[in-house]
Design a protein around this motif. Sequence first.
Motif, mmCIF file in Angstrom:
data_model
loop_
_atom_site.group_PDB
_atom_site.id
_atom_site.type_symbol
_atom_site.label_atom_id
_atom_site.label_comp_id
_atom_site.label_asym_id
_atom_site.label_seq_id
_atom_site.Cartn_x
_atom_site.Cartn_y
_atom_site.Cartn_z
ATOM 1 N N PRO A 1 -1.833 -5.491 2.462
ATOM 2 C CA PRO A 1 -0.806 -4.537 2.024
ATOM 3 C C PRO A 1 -0.918 -4.172 0.544
ATOM 4 O O PRO A 1 -0.658 -3.027 0.159
ATOM 5 C CB PRO A 1 0.509 -5.271 2.316
ATOM 6 N N LEU A 2 -1.334 -5.126 -0.275
ATOM 7 C CA LEU A 2 -1.471 -4.837 -1.694
ATOM 8 C C LEU A 2 -2.727 -4.009 -1.969
ATOM 9 O O LEU A 2 -2.743 -3.180 -2.872
ATOM 10 C CB LEU A 2 -1.492 -6.136 -2.490
ATOM 11 N N LYS A 3 -3.773 -4.236 -1.192
ATOM 12 C CA LYS A 3 -4.952 -3.371 -1.306
ATOM 13 C C LYS A 3 -4.577 -1.922 -1.009
ATOM 14 O O LYS A 3 -5.038 -0.986 -1.682
ATOM 15 C CB LYS A 3 -6.038 -3.826 -0.336
ATOM 16 N N ALA A 4 -3.727 -1.735 -0.001
ATOM 17 C CA ALA A 4 -3.299 -0.385 0.372
ATOM 18 C C ALA A 4 -2.496 0.250 -0.758
ATOM 19 O O ALA A 4 -2.639 1.452 -1.032
ATOM 20 C CB ALA A 4 -2.489 -0.438 1.654
ATOM 21 N N ARG A 5 -1.657 -0.520 -1.410
ATOM 22 C CA ARG A 5 -0.874 0.018 -2.522
ATOM 23 C C ARG A 5 -1.782 0.444 -3.679
ATOM 24 O O ARG A 5 -1.573 1.483 -4.310
ATOM 25 C CB ARG A 5 0.146 -1.016 -2.999
ATOM 26 N N LEU A 6 -2.803 -0.354 -3.952
ATOM 27 C CA LEU A 6 -3.742 0.011 -5.007
ATOM 28 C C LEU A 6 -4.511 1.280 -4.649
ATOM 29 O O LEU A 6 -4.763 2.131 -5.508
ATOM 30 C CB LEU A 6 -4.719 -1.140 -5.263
#
Length: 308
Positions: free
Chosen positions: A294-299
């Motif tokens: 999920p944090l990769k997607a935000r980046l």
Amino acid sequence: MRRVNLGGQGLVATSLGLGCTALTGSYGPADPDEAMRVVLRALDGGVSLIDLIDADGEAERLVGKAVAHRRDEALIAAAPGAARWEGRGCVFRPEDLGRACDASLARLGMERIDLFVVDPGAAGAPIEETMGAAGLLQDAGKIAHIGVRGLDGNRLRRAHAARPVAAVAVEYSLWQRRAERELLPLARELGMGVVAGRPLGRGFLAGRITSQVQLGPGDVRRLDPRFSPESLEAELLRLRDAQGVAADMDVGMGRLAIAWLLARGGDIVPVPSTRDLVHLEMNLTATGILLPEPLKARLARAFPLEED
């Protein structure tokens, strides 16, 4: 530190390298003694790939002294640069490569460069001629492996067909993802590693550059349009979104940017450049950061893949 294969020709590096552009003042004043300590501490921290591809002759001399008694720990990557340092420009013809390689070896105080990175499209010369000239250096034992830079997909295929390419050197970061369109997939298809230069966006992704006035008169970033006042204003808005991810993970933005690159694949070796021991230590700890999906997607939303 994890070790990775850069291509399929036996070139093994650690998952993180050390860029040397900052060691001699390209990004602001640098202290030679501190720079020497940075190189030695990188080796102590397990780093093997020492990237001199965009560095100058002074950096080659400094690195040569630093690793003189630890040569077996260092994998030296360099590129033709003598003409630039002699004030004659930086475009190399195939017939210039031998002289440039000899000059680098003399400054380094070494008999062999582990990865010699050439631009086969420079000076309008046929790619096959440049690769042939690099191959002669390889046959002579002056270089162990050939790397390339500055090529699109079609020319990369031609270069590799002329002489096996171990690695592609390219600017690649969360801020500059263009390599993902063509170059990275093709490098993987052909079995090449990727040396990811400027993984911190020349300091931008670390959050340390918020205004062009921070850049001294000799700072090479003044020539980069991304650091113009107008561009920085827009880019800082995107950076704030990414900094929110860093805050949620309780890590610095620079460490997060390196961790993001490491998560892109085991064939990618980021080579952040620094002249500061504290920043080096921060970079080293990035190898232990795991990014949840999920944090990769935000980046990715903060810094999407650039349009052509």
